[in-house]
Design an enzyme around this catalytic site. Sequence first.
Site, short mmCIF file in Angstrom:
data_model
loop_
_atom_site.label_atom_id
_atom_site.label_comp_id
_atom_site.label_asym_id
_atom_site.label_seq_id
_atom_site.Cartn_x
_atom_site.Cartn_y
_atom_site.Cartn_z
N LYS A 90 10.11 57.23 67.85
CA LYS A 90 9.55 57.61 69.14
C LYS A 90 8.35 56.78 69.54
O LYS A 90 7.43 56.59 68.74
CB LYS A 90 9.11 59.06 69.08
CG LYS A 90 10.25 60.04 68.99
CD LYS A 90 9.63 61.41 68.96
CE LYS A 90 10.66 62.51 69.01
NZ LYS A 90 9.98 63.80 68.87
N GLY A 146 -0.18 59.09 57.98
CA GLY A 146 -0.93 59.49 59.17
C GLY A 146 -2.37 58.99 59.18
O GLY A 146 -2.91 58.60 60.22
N GLY A 198 4.57 55.94 56.36
CA GLY A 198 5.78 56.54 55.79
C GLY A 198 7.01 55.68 55.69
O GLY A 198 7.25 55.07 54.65
N ARG A 208 1.96 59.32 43.57
CA ARG A 208 0.59 59.70 43.95
C ARG A 208 -0.27 60.07 42.74
O ARG A 208 -1.48 59.89 42.77
CB ARG A 208 0.65 60.87 44.93
CG ARG A 208 1.13 60.43 46.29
CD ARG A 208 1.32 61.59 47.21
NE ARG A 208 1.61 61.11 48.54
CZ ARG A 208 2.11 61.87 49.51
NH1 ARG A 208 2.35 63.14 49.29
NH2 ARG A 208 2.34 61.37 50.70
P1 AMP Z 1 8.95 56.98 62.55
O1 AMP Z 1 8.72 58.12 61.57
O2 AMP Z 1 8.54 57.28 63.94
O3 AMP Z 1 8.42 55.68 62.03
O4 AMP Z 1 10.51 56.84 62.67
C1 AMP Z 1 11.32 56.49 61.58
C2 AMP Z 1 12.71 56.91 61.88
O5 AMP Z 1 13.16 56.29 63.07
C3 AMP Z 1 13.68 56.51 60.81
O6 AMP Z 1 14.14 57.66 60.15
C4 AMP Z 1 14.81 55.80 61.55
O7 AMP Z 1 16.08 56.22 61.15
C5 AMP Z 1 14.56 56.20 62.99
N1 AMP Z 1 15.07 55.20 63.93
C6 AMP Z 1 14.82 53.89 63.96
N2 AMP Z 1 15.52 53.28 64.93
C7 AMP Z 1 16.22 54.24 65.55
C8 AMP Z 1 17.15 54.24 66.63
N3 AMP Z 1 17.47 53.10 67.27
N4 AMP Z 1 17.69 55.41 67.02
C9 AMP Z 1 17.37 56.55 66.36
N5 AMP Z 1 16.51 56.61 65.34
C10 AMP Z 1 15.95 55.47 64.94
#
Ligand code: AMP
Length: 396
Positions: free
Chosen positions: A198, A377, A354, A35
């Site tokens: 999620k 974000g 991220g 950064r």
């Molecule tokens: P996000 O910050 O919402 O983009 O989520 C990223 C995170 O989702 C990463 O750390 C991944 O390890 C996790 N992730 C991806 N696929 C899965 C899965 N099938 N089950 C649990 N965690 C997951």
Amino acid sequence: MKTIDDFNFADKKVLLRVDFNVPLNKDYSIADDTRIQAVIPTIQKIRKDGGSVILMSHLGRPKTGHEEKYSLKHVVAHLSDLLNCKVNFADDCIGNDAKEMSEALQAKELMLLENLRFYPEEEKGDLEFAKKLASLGNFYVNDAFGTAHRAHASTAVIAQFFSDHKCFGYVMAREIANADKVMNSFERPFTAIMGGAKVSDKLLIIESLMDKVDNLIIGGGMAYTFFKAMGGKVGKSLVEEDRVELCKEIMLRAKTKNIHFLLPYDSITANAFSNDAVISEADNMNIPDDVMGLDIGAMARKTFYDVIVKSKTVLWNGPMGVFEMSNFANGTKAVAVAVVEATDKGAFTLIGGGDSAAAIAKFGFENKVSYVSTGGGALLEYFEGKGLPGIDAMNS
Ligand code: AMP
């Protein structure tokens, strides 16, 4: 959009909002200076013109005023090395000392203000606090895209004190131009790839993208709530029960809008959330009760690949699986390879938010796609169709 290339900064005292929110090691050395590196060209342009620079930033999330571990003094020495010049440090971002130091600044000289978030007024967007900051300079440049979605004193409120003496730095300008290209002047087929843990975090962006995309690919943990919505058995996979109905609605809307909606047909499953777990494969409507899906399977990799390589615009946010563990990184890697191939064939490909940026860097592909956003974000909110306070303030 006015950028620093539209101005000459000779004799100007420029208040430059940067994102020096860098990770620090235990001994306060800088763990990753990306950064800081990113804003060096902006600083140098101002200095080359003969302007002086008053840098301001936040670092971490201090709770109660001054906290040693969040002091920006820890970046002074490294910044000074990068710029090959002295960096003065004001250990309070407002007040007499900061004022005197800024008044004494000569052409091309630099100073850095202490962490803005040592004052709660910063995050509250306090007008008086913004006015005190504004009094330190006579030109305002915002180059902190990572905080552009916050209506904080230094990122948005302050802009009103500079009438037409304000503009974006190179980082902001680049982020906005690239996001805008995907949002407003995309070529078809336009494919959005959404992954990550999620679905609740990504609902707004999915809804907004459904007005534009031809193909919507869903992977990662969020896919299982969709399978649950279709009556599938998802075993111990990640599911957000309270979003099942919403997933049904999304699928229905995708159908009405004629969007090619792709869920992963199959998964790599594990009996525990561990790289050493017993691994198997399952189709996503029938995952055994005692295992969880941690990556997309071979069929999904192939289907997603075929769609991505034929796309002319690709937006990718979120990994296809738990890519941090080598046994569950293949799905994310296959998508990354497809995005690189699409780029080679002339597609505009933007990776943002991220973890997808971390994933693309892990595979060493960061220079093989059109653009990797550092926005996190802020980028997501931009694609959700919301105005970003840091951008809007500059245009008003
Ligand atoms: P996000 O910050 O919402 O983009 O989520 C990223 C995170 O989702 C990463 O750390 C991944 O390890 C996790 N992730 C991806 N696929 C899965 C899965 N099938 N089950 C649990 N965690 C997951």
